[in-house]
Design a protein around this motif. Structure first.
Motif, PDB file in Angstrom:
ATOM      1  N   LEU A 104     -41.304 -52.884  77.268  1.00  0.00           N
ATOM      2  CA  LEU A 104     -41.345 -51.584  77.933  1.00  0.00           C
ATOM      3  C   LEU A 104     -40.294 -51.512  79.052  1.00  0.00           C
ATOM      4  O   LEU A 104     -39.556 -50.529  79.161  1.00  0.00           O
ATOM      5  CB  LEU A 104     -42.742 -51.326  78.492  1.00  0.00           C
ATOM      6  N   ASN A 105     -40.212 -52.567  79.852  1.00  0.00           N
ATOM      7  CA  ASN A 105     -39.209 -52.607  80.918  1.00  0.00           C
ATOM      8  C   ASN A 105     -37.796 -52.612  80.341  1.00  0.00           C
ATOM      9  O   ASN A 105     -36.888 -52.021  80.940  1.00  0.00           O
ATOM     10  CB  ASN A 105     -39.409 -53.818  81.818  1.00  0.00           C
ATOM     11  N   LEU A 106     -37.606 -53.243  79.200  1.00  0.00           N
ATOM     12  CA  LEU A 106     -36.297 -53.246  78.547  1.00  0.00           C
ATOM     13  C   LEU A 106     -35.912 -51.831  78.105  1.00  0.00           C
ATOM     14  O   LEU A 106     -34.744 -51.428  78.223  1.00  0.00           O
ATOM     15  CB  LEU A 106     -36.290 -54.201  77.351  1.00  0.00           C
ATOM     16  N   ILE A 107     -36.883 -51.071  77.633  1.00  0.00           N
ATOM     17  CA  ILE A 107     -36.614 -49.677  77.249  1.00  0.00           C
ATOM     18  C   ILE A 107     -36.198 -48.867  78.477  1.00  0.00           C
ATOM     19  O   ILE A 107     -35.218 -48.123  78.437  1.00  0.00           O
ATOM     20  CB  ILE A 107     -37.846 -49.058  76.557  1.00  0.00           C
ATOM     21  N   TYR A 108     -36.928 -49.035  79.580  1.00  0.00           N
ATOM     22  CA  TYR A 108     -36.571 -48.325  80.821  1.00  0.00           C
ATOM     23  C   TYR A 108     -35.188 -48.748  81.296  1.00  0.00           C
ATOM     24  O   TYR A 108     -34.410 -47.918  81.780  1.00  0.00           O
ATOM     25  CB  TYR A 108     -37.596 -48.593  81.922  1.00  0.00           C
TER      26      TYR A 108
END
Length: 127
Positions: A104-108
């Motif tokens: 999820l943090n990688l997507i952000y």
């Protein structure tokens, strides 16, 4: 491209707003009990609140400079800062074995990189 960059900035601002409000106003004990919030048990309240304030500043930095036409270069600068924040979040969640939150943090991070690249290179705001 300009519309895509505005949409990306708006979506990222919503993410930052939710995260910032949560970290600033929800008690640390409640955050620690939430999915992905276990890391808050390992740090002080001041650190959690500081991250929340930084996220709230990111909301302003992603939208207001361009919308108001005042120092619009702050939009991609804010996106770069968000990239650094997400790198730290990925390390933290990675150490805790929380791979879903790392993704999820990688997507952000990717959205922020798109904004930074788009506003520095593809469609910078002109003064």
């Amino acid at each position: 491209m300009n519309l895509a960059l505005w949409i990306a900035a708006g979506l990222l601002a919503v993410v930052a707003l939710i995260g910032g409000v949560t970290k600033v106003f929800v008690p640390k004990e409640k955050l620690a009990a939430a999915p992905g919030g276990g890391w808050t048990g390992d740090v002080g309240v001041g650190f959690v609140k500081t991250l929340g304030v930084l996220e709230l500043l990111a909301v302003a930095g992603l939208i207001l400079p361009a919308a108001l036409g005042v120092a619009p270069v702050l939009v991609p600068v804010t996106a770069v800062c968000w990239i650094l924040l997400m790198a730290g979040a990925m390390i933290t969640h990675g150490r805790r074995g929380e791979s879903a939150f790392v993704v999820l943090n990688l997507i952000y991070l990717a959205v922020a990189a798109f904004i930074a690249w788009g506003r520095f290179v593809l469609e910078p705001f002109t003064g």
